[in-house]
Design an enzyme around this catalytic site. Structure first.
Site, mmCIF file in Angstrom:
data_model
loop_
_atom_site.group_PDB
_atom_site.id
_atom_site.type_symbol
_atom_site.label_atom_id
_atom_site.label_comp_id
_atom_site.label_asym_id
_atom_site.label_seq_id
_atom_site.Cartn_x
_atom_site.Cartn_y
_atom_site.Cartn_z
ATOM 1 N N GLU A 162 10.210 -13.447 24.625
ATOM 2 C CA GLU A 162 9.397 -13.091 23.467
ATOM 3 C C GLU A 162 7.939 -13.473 23.662
ATOM 4 O OE1 GLU A 162 9.166 -14.200 18.678
ATOM 5 O OE2 GLU A 162 10.299 -15.475 20.049
ATOM 6 N N ASP A 182 9.026 -9.183 18.687
ATOM 7 C CA ASP A 182 8.726 -9.790 17.398
ATOM 8 C C ASP A 182 7.543 -9.039 16.788
ATOM 9 O OD1 ASP A 182 7.553 -11.540 15.372
ATOM 10 O OD2 ASP A 182 8.964 -13.047 16.094
ATOM 11 N N GLN A 208 12.513 -8.832 15.763
ATOM 12 C CA GLN A 208 12.323 -9.747 14.639
ATOM 13 C C GLN A 208 11.132 -9.281 13.802
ATOM 14 O OE1 GLN A 208 11.944 -13.556 16.637
ATOM 15 N NE2 GLN A 208 14.132 -13.981 16.436
ATOM 16 N N GLU A 254 12.902 -13.286 10.576
ATOM 17 C CA GLU A 254 12.339 -14.577 10.970
ATOM 18 C C GLU A 254 11.032 -14.789 10.212
ATOM 19 O OE1 GLU A 254 11.822 -17.243 14.996
ATOM 20 O OE2 GLU A 254 10.805 -15.316 14.913
#
Length: 263
Positions: free
Chosen positions: A140, A175, A201, A237
């Protein structure tokens, strides 16, 4: 149809971990992801998820020495044995707990040692992937405002590394929050990186709260994800503005009728 998982690093963070899973199940989530569960018996974690019919998706690898801002060991020359032993512990935990993936934390890298760090990282990830062929390893990118000095901060850096690592079970954790802080066009970044994505996410940009506020229009983000025919989970998240339950209206607000496997 989009499917959402509860990231229990941020949601219900005031509760013990097993109670967080119970809260997520009570809210309607069918999958959860974690940060660092290592102080909980992995078999107890597995039983709790099984009894509640909740899938355990992923958790983070060991962060290293947090007092030195390491946040991972994979990129650190000279720390290969520390990374290998820490990853072995995470892998054993994942198999016992029933997790399908591990987010491998890279750690820091200075510009002076970037080439050596890159070689170290690629070598470490190849070995880790070969020992964990039954799991997915996720990488990530983290934006430099939140995680200064991290080994990679853009999606493009990660996808270049994935090509060099060349292991089918090493994938991109996209993300949207971090991409929203670094990418000029999140939609273009999603489309470019689609072949590499193993998990997604979300959080609002720039406050990292529920995705119904901030600078990024998640209605269009979700439409872009749908065009990619992405079938995996989307991890929530984010840090709730008040309580998790009070904020879940964002799903209906942004998507109309609540999607499957969501509260």
């Amino acid at each position: 149809m989009l499917r959402f998982s509860a990231n229990l690093g941020f949601l219900w963070s005031d509760l013990p971990l097993l109670d967080r899973i119970r809260a997520a199940a009570a809210a309607g989530f069918k999958a959860v992801e974690l940060h660092w569960p290592f102080d909980v018996d992995p078999l107890a974690l597995r039983r709790t998820c099984r009894d509640l019919d909740v899938e355990l998706l992923a958790f983070n690898s060991e962060p290293g020495d947090v007092t030195r801002d390491e946040f991972g060991l994979a990129s650190l020359p000279g720390r290969e044995s520390d990374f290998a032993s820490g990853f072995a512990r995470a892998l054993a935990y994942a198999r016992s707990a029933g997790s399908g993936a591990i987010h491998v934390l890279a750690g820091p890298a200075t510009e002076k040692g970037k080439d050596e760090a890159r070689d170290t990282f690629i070598s470490n990830l190849r070995r880790a992937a070969d020992t964990a062929s039954d799991l997915t390893l996720l990488l990530e990118a983290m934006n430099p405002a939140d995680r200064p000095g991290y080994f990679y901060s853009t999606v493009g850096e990660v996808t270049a590394l994935l090509a060099a690592i060349d292991r089918p079970n090493v994938r991109l954790l996209f993300d949207v929050y971090h991409a929203g802080r670094t990418e000029p066009d999140v939609h273009a970044a999603l489309r470019r990186s689609a072949p590499f994505i193993g998990h997604i996410q979300i959080a609002g940009v720039p406050d990292r709260a529920e995705p119904d506020g901030g600078d990024l229009d998640y209605r269009t983000v979700f439409r872009t994800i749908e065009t990619l025919e992405y079938s995996g989970w989307i991890g929530c998240e984010y840090r709730p503005r008040t309580t998790p339950e009070a904020g879940f209206h964002w799903m209906k607000d942004l998507l109309g009728d609540p999607p499957a496997a969501a509260p």
